[in-house]
Design an enzyme around this catalytic site. Structure first.
Site, PDB file in Angstrom:
ATOM      1  N   ASP A 160     -19.705   7.577 -14.557  1.00 14.50           N
ATOM      2  CA  ASP A 160     -18.366   7.905 -14.522  1.00 14.50           C
ATOM      3  C   ASP A 160     -17.545   7.585 -15.680  1.00 14.50           C
ATOM      4  O   ASP A 160     -17.974   6.749 -16.673  1.00 14.50           O
ATOM      5  CB  ASP A 160     -17.829   7.168 -13.217  1.00 14.50           C
ATOM      6  CG  ASP A 160     -17.578   8.058 -12.123  1.00 14.50           C
ATOM      7  OD1 ASP A 160     -17.629   9.399 -12.311  1.00 14.50           O
ATOM      8  OD2 ASP A 160     -17.853   7.548 -10.973  1.00 14.50           O
TER       9      ASP A 160
ATOM     10  N   TYR B 220     -28.870  -0.884 -12.842  1.00 12.30           N
ATOM     11  CA  TYR B 220     -27.350  -1.259 -13.202  1.00 12.30           C
ATOM     12  C   TYR B 220     -27.240  -2.611 -13.141  1.00 12.30           C
ATOM     13  O   TYR B 220     -27.583  -3.466 -12.335  1.00 12.30           O
ATOM     14  CB  TYR B 220     -26.399  -0.299 -12.190  1.00 12.30           C
ATOM     15  CG  TYR B 220     -26.426   0.980 -12.382  1.00 12.30           C
ATOM     16  CD1 TYR B 220     -25.489   1.634 -13.143  1.00 12.30           C
ATOM     17  CD2 TYR B 220     -27.429   2.028 -11.724  1.00 12.30           C
ATOM     18  CE1 TYR B 220     -25.446   3.096 -13.506  1.00 12.30           C
ATOM     19  CE2 TYR B 220     -27.311   3.363 -11.848  1.00 12.30           C
ATOM     20  CZ  TYR B 220     -26.326   3.945 -12.759  1.00 12.30           C
ATOM     21  OH  TYR B 220     -26.127   5.322 -12.804  1.00 12.30           O
TER      22      TYR B 220
ATOM     23  N   ARG C  81     -20.872   0.558  -7.291  1.00  4.83           N
ATOM     24  CA  ARG C  81     -19.459  -0.107  -7.310  1.00  4.83           C
ATOM     25  C   ARG C  81     -18.904  -0.318  -5.828  1.00  4.83           C
ATOM     26  O   ARG C  81     -18.174  -1.196  -5.687  1.00  4.83           O
ATOM     27  CB  ARG C  81     -18.672   1.049  -8.250  1.00  4.83           C
ATOM     28  CG  ARG C  81     -18.621   1.044  -9.506  1.00  4.83           C
ATOM     29  CD  ARG C  81     -18.213   2.106 -10.109  1.00  4.83           C
ATOM     30  NE  ARG C  81     -16.617   2.072  -9.883  1.00  4.83           N
ATOM     31  CZ  ARG C  81     -15.829   3.093 -10.253  1.00  4.83           C
ATOM     32  NH1 ARG C  81     -16.494   4.036 -10.902  1.00  4.83           N
ATOM     33  NH2 ARG C  81     -14.522   3.152 -10.121  1.00  4.83           N
TER      34      ARG C  81
ATOM     35  N   ARG D  56     -25.169  10.731 -14.291  1.00  2.00           N
ATOM     36  CA  ARG D  56     -23.696  11.176 -14.771  1.00  2.00           C
ATOM     37  C   ARG D  56     -22.831  10.039 -14.741  1.00  2.00           C
ATOM     38  O   ARG D  56     -22.389   9.638 -13.652  1.00  2.00           O
ATOM     39  CB  ARG D  56     -23.221  12.512 -13.958  1.00  2.00           C
ATOM     40  CG  ARG D  56     -23.900  13.593 -14.373  1.00  2.00           C
ATOM     41  CD  ARG D  56     -23.158  14.958 -13.829  1.00  2.00           C
ATOM     42  NE  ARG D  56     -23.159  14.870 -12.484  1.00  2.00           N
ATOM     43  CZ  ARG D  56     -24.201  15.636 -11.644  1.00  2.00           C
ATOM     44  NH1 ARG D  56     -25.015  16.187 -12.115  1.00  2.00           N
ATOM     45  NH2 ARG D  56     -23.984  15.340 -10.258  1.00  2.00           N
TER      46      ARG D  56
END
Lengths: 245, 245
Positions: free
Chosen positions: B51, B110, B198, B49
């Site tokens: 953001d 990522y 992040r 999911r």
């Protein structure tokens, strides 16, 4: 004093460089930012009038000021605080009073980016044209050589241009494989006619797709006939990389 | 049959992957496109999911269909004709009925991109965070090693997360100089907590700026305390690159 700015912008949301009625142009945003600092309206003269949707890494534009109230080396940062995120001033230098950013340019370099993959990658579509069929880059490299030198580029000039002469010199042109997006055409020259880089790119794409042969390019240049050349590629693939004086 | 899609998107204009009220999500756009082809509403289950503002090159999501009216190999093209330009389906394959795109994921990768230059380049700001001060990448590389392995990453999880356990395994993490934009953090792991990549990026940026030492990273992990880690970096630098099964 005359101040020369180096300006980067994402052209997606602008009607091009040049200030105009009924549409927002990059020139207007930068002039407004300078005006808000020095307290009076200024007029910018640019090296190149980039079209709607075309990007710049190193556009150059100058203005006159005798009342600049910030140190020159702080000017980019101060202007960037007043500019939207898609326009950035990356350098500011003083130039002689008689300097002209357009006419004194000795070399301009553009890159045209092509995303060459069956399905478009949305992370590239803002900054590259998409060609789903496989391009033959070695044929495009062979064709590109014909553009180098002094030629009458009338076949590569959009109709409606008011240029006095269609003769220009191309110093270098490279077609490169680009790992991330596919292919990149990098071209440097003394100056470019209206839509010239996008029409050269469109002609090289025709070669890459096998619609014409690499040597046809020489005949298209010699024809001076716009209808013989490839189509004008879309603006989002084009970046004004550098202007040299 | 169950169909697994590989999906790329520019997250800038979306409230993230997950369908929600009062905001447009990527899931909704893809479900609507599939629905318009097969003539009934479908529900997608995604690997991750992402953001609001986060991008994807290789998101994966699956749906069930017994009435697919286009050949599977044509499905990406047909869907892309019904999707906006910032979302693209790049592959479609059949998977077993009991396959679960979230729980069967073995590895996710990522990339976090950082533009490291005094003035922001507008052509990068949509896809990279901007840090004007020079980052010490070799210190960041030294710090990154501490993340590798099985750890309780409670210090790197946004508050309000409902994860059952905060233990995850990081297989690899690299901090690389990236010619075009400055620096890139590439991280692969078994799975990631809410905002984990992040917050790791924000902690490595603190190391790169000299606010903390590389070895402080080990103590921050051991503390399991969110307030010890760096700040959550903005979403635009993050791309979900790949999900492996």
């Amino acid at each position: 004093m005359q101040i020369l700015l180096t300006i980067s912008y994402d052209g997606t949301n602008y009607a091009g460089w040049q200030r105009q009625d009924n549409a927002v142009a990059v020139q207007e945003k930068v002039e407004d930012a300078i005006g808000s600092i020095i307290g009076r309206a200024v007029s910018l003269r640019a090296a190149s009038r980039t079209d709607a949707g075309v990007h710049a890494l190193g556009q150059r534009a100058s203005f006159f000021a005798h009342d600049l109230c910030v140190p020159l080396n702080k000017l980019p940062q101060v202007l960037n605080g007043r500019l939207p995120g898609d326009i950035s001033v990356v350098a500011a230098v003083e130039v002689p009073e008689n300097f002209n950013p357009q006419f004194d340019a000795k070399q301009k370099t553009y890159i045209y980016k092509i995303q060459n993959s069956p399905h478009p990658n949305p992370l590239l579509s803002r900054y590259a044209a998409h060609i789903p069929q496989t391009l033959n880059l070695s044929r495009m490299q062979e064709a590109a050589k014909h553009f180098i030198g002094v030629h009458d580029f009338a076949a590569f000039c959009a109709t409606g241009s008011s240029a006095k002469t269609t003769v220009r010199e191309i110093f270098a042109i490279e077609v490169k494989t680009q790992e991330e997006y596919g292919a990149e055409i990098r071209v440097s020259g003394s100056g470019f006619l209206y839509n010239m880089v996008r029409i050269i790119a469109g002609t090289l794409v025709y070669v890459g797709l096998g619609k014409i042969s690499p040597d046809d390019t020489a005949q298209i240049i010699a024809s001076k006939n716009r209808t013989k050349a490839g189509k004008t590629m879309p603006p989002q693939g084009l970046v004004l990389v550098e202007v040299m004086y």
